[in-house]
Write an enzyme that holds these catalytic residues in place. Structure first.
Site, PDB file in Angstrom:
ATOM      1  N   ARG A 182       0.836  -1.200   0.000  1.00 39.11           N
ATOM      2  CA  ARG A 182       0.000   0.000   0.000  1.00 39.11           C
ATOM      3  C   ARG A 182       0.877   1.259   0.000  1.00 39.11           C
ATOM      4  O   ARG A 182       1.747   1.407   0.857  1.00 39.11           O
ATOM      5  CB  ARG A 182      -0.896  -0.007   1.240  1.00 39.11           C
ATOM      6  CG  ARG A 182      -1.872   1.155   1.246  1.00 39.11           C
ATOM      7  CD  ARG A 182      -2.640   1.161   2.548  1.00 39.11           C
ATOM      8  NE  ARG A 182      -3.597   0.066   2.569  1.00 39.11           N
ATOM      9  CZ  ARG A 182      -4.893   0.240   2.797  1.00 39.11           C
ATOM     10  NH1 ARG A 182      -5.380   1.444   2.999  1.00 39.11           N
ATOM     11  NH2 ARG A 182      -5.697  -0.780   2.813  1.00 39.11           N
TER      12      ARG A 182
ATOM     13  N   ASP B 211      -7.112 -13.511   7.891  1.00 40.46           N
ATOM     14  CA  ASP B 211      -5.995 -13.073   7.044  1.00 40.46           C
ATOM     15  C   ASP B 211      -5.340 -14.301   6.411  1.00 40.46           C
ATOM     16  O   ASP B 211      -4.701 -15.106   7.095  1.00 40.46           O
ATOM     17  CB  ASP B 211      -4.972 -12.299   7.878  1.00 40.46           C
ATOM     18  CG  ASP B 211      -3.898 -11.690   6.994  1.00 40.46           C
ATOM     19  OD1 ASP B 211      -3.219 -12.452   6.264  1.00 40.46           O
ATOM     20  OD2 ASP B 211      -3.734 -10.460   7.013  1.00 40.46           O
TER      21      ASP B 211
ATOM     22  N   THR C 108      -1.090   7.552  -1.624  1.00 37.17           N
ATOM     23  CA  THR C 108      -2.333   7.343  -2.388  1.00 37.17           C
ATOM     24  C   THR C 108      -3.243   6.311  -1.727  1.00 37.17           C
ATOM     25  O   THR C 108      -4.417   6.207  -2.058  1.00 37.17           O
ATOM     26  CB  THR C 108      -2.014   6.849  -3.810  1.00 37.17           C
ATOM     27  OG1 THR C 108      -1.416   5.550  -3.707  1.00 37.17           O
ATOM     28  CG2 THR C 108      -1.080   7.791  -4.539  1.00 37.17           C
TER      29      THR C 108
ATOM     30  N   ASP D 212      -1.460 -14.659   6.833  1.00 40.84           N
ATOM     31  CA  ASP D 212      -1.081 -15.044   8.201  1.00 40.84           C
ATOM     32  C   ASP D 212      -1.413 -16.511   8.461  1.00 40.84           C
ATOM     33  O   ASP D 212      -0.641 -17.226   9.109  1.00 40.84           O
ATOM     34  CB  ASP D 212      -1.826 -14.171   9.226  1.00 40.84           C
ATOM     35  CG  ASP D 212      -1.142 -12.828   9.425  1.00 40.84           C
ATOM     36  OD1 ASP D 212       0.011 -12.664   8.974  1.00 40.84           O
ATOM     37  OD2 ASP D 212      -1.767 -11.944  10.033  1.00 40.84           O
TER      38      ASP D 212
END
Ligand code: URA
Length: 209
Positions: free
Chosen positions: A104, A200, A108, A203
């Site tokens: 990420r 997740d 932005t 994970d």
């Protein structure tokens, strides 16, 4: 518009139940994702073209079929996509494997590519972008953008669980892409997790939760 295929084979749905279960341990989770990926590879290759060849059996010469057309490339999105690669390779052992890493961007808030490595003949291949979770669709869209920027035009997307929001976003951004999933879940929650989902995926595959 690209098609959405929900791989609803009973064995896939059965395994998915144990994948979702929060009490499934890392070893079993990893094995189940691997197995579901193998079954999904069977579905995603269903429309591969065939060509007729002659084969000599111990009894007679006959016409028989072999897969023809484009060779296949797998493009897992790091890191959770890695958990599906071996399972797919069991069904398509000759596939080459590229990788895309996305993180990420702090400014932005959109996924930004930090790593890409593709087979040299990626443009010639049917590329299967692989990520267990299609949540907002941001990563899948960015990965497909990266491939298209490199003149790769034959692309499919394979995810285990999708949120309707993610499917819509990919279909809007890339209306030419067929999407293969094992389940279409209810929605995303405020933290961006798919509900009910599985938590997740990275994970749980790598045991880092
Ligand atoms: N990524 C995950 O691993 N799980 C989700 O629920 C959403 C995105």
């Amino acid at each position: 518009m690209g098609k959405l295929f929900i791989c609803d084979h009973p064995m896939i749905q059965h395994k998915l139940t144990f994948i979702r279960d929060k009490n499934t341990n890392t070893k079993d989770f990893r094995e189940l994702i691997d197995e579901v990926a193998t079954f999904m590879a069977y579905e995603i290759t269903r429309d591969l073209p065939l060509q007729t060849v002659k084969v000599e059996t111990p009894v007679a010469v006959t016409d028989a079929k072999i897969v023809s057309g484009r060779m296949i490339g797998l493009v897992p999105i790091l890191r959770a996509g890695l958990g599906m690669v071996d399972g797919i390779l069991k069904m398509i052992p000759s596939a080459k494997v590229g990788h895309i890493g996305l993180a990420r961007d702090h400014e932005t808030l959109k996924p930004k590519e930090y790593y890409i490595n593709l087979p040299t003949d990626a443009q010639e291949r049917l590329l299967i972008v692989v990520d267990p979770m299609l949540a907002t669709g941001g990563s899948a869209i960015a990965a497909i953008n990266s491939l298209k920027q490199r003149n790769c035009e034959h692309i499919k997307l394979m995810c285990v669980i999708a949120a309707p929001e993610g499917v819509k976003a990919v279909q809007e951004a890339h209306p030419d892409i067929d999407i293969y999933i094992a389940a279409l879940d209810e929605c995303l929650n405020e933290k961006g997790y798919i509900v009910p989902g599985l938590g997740d995926a990275g994970d749980r595959i790598f045991g880092t939760n």
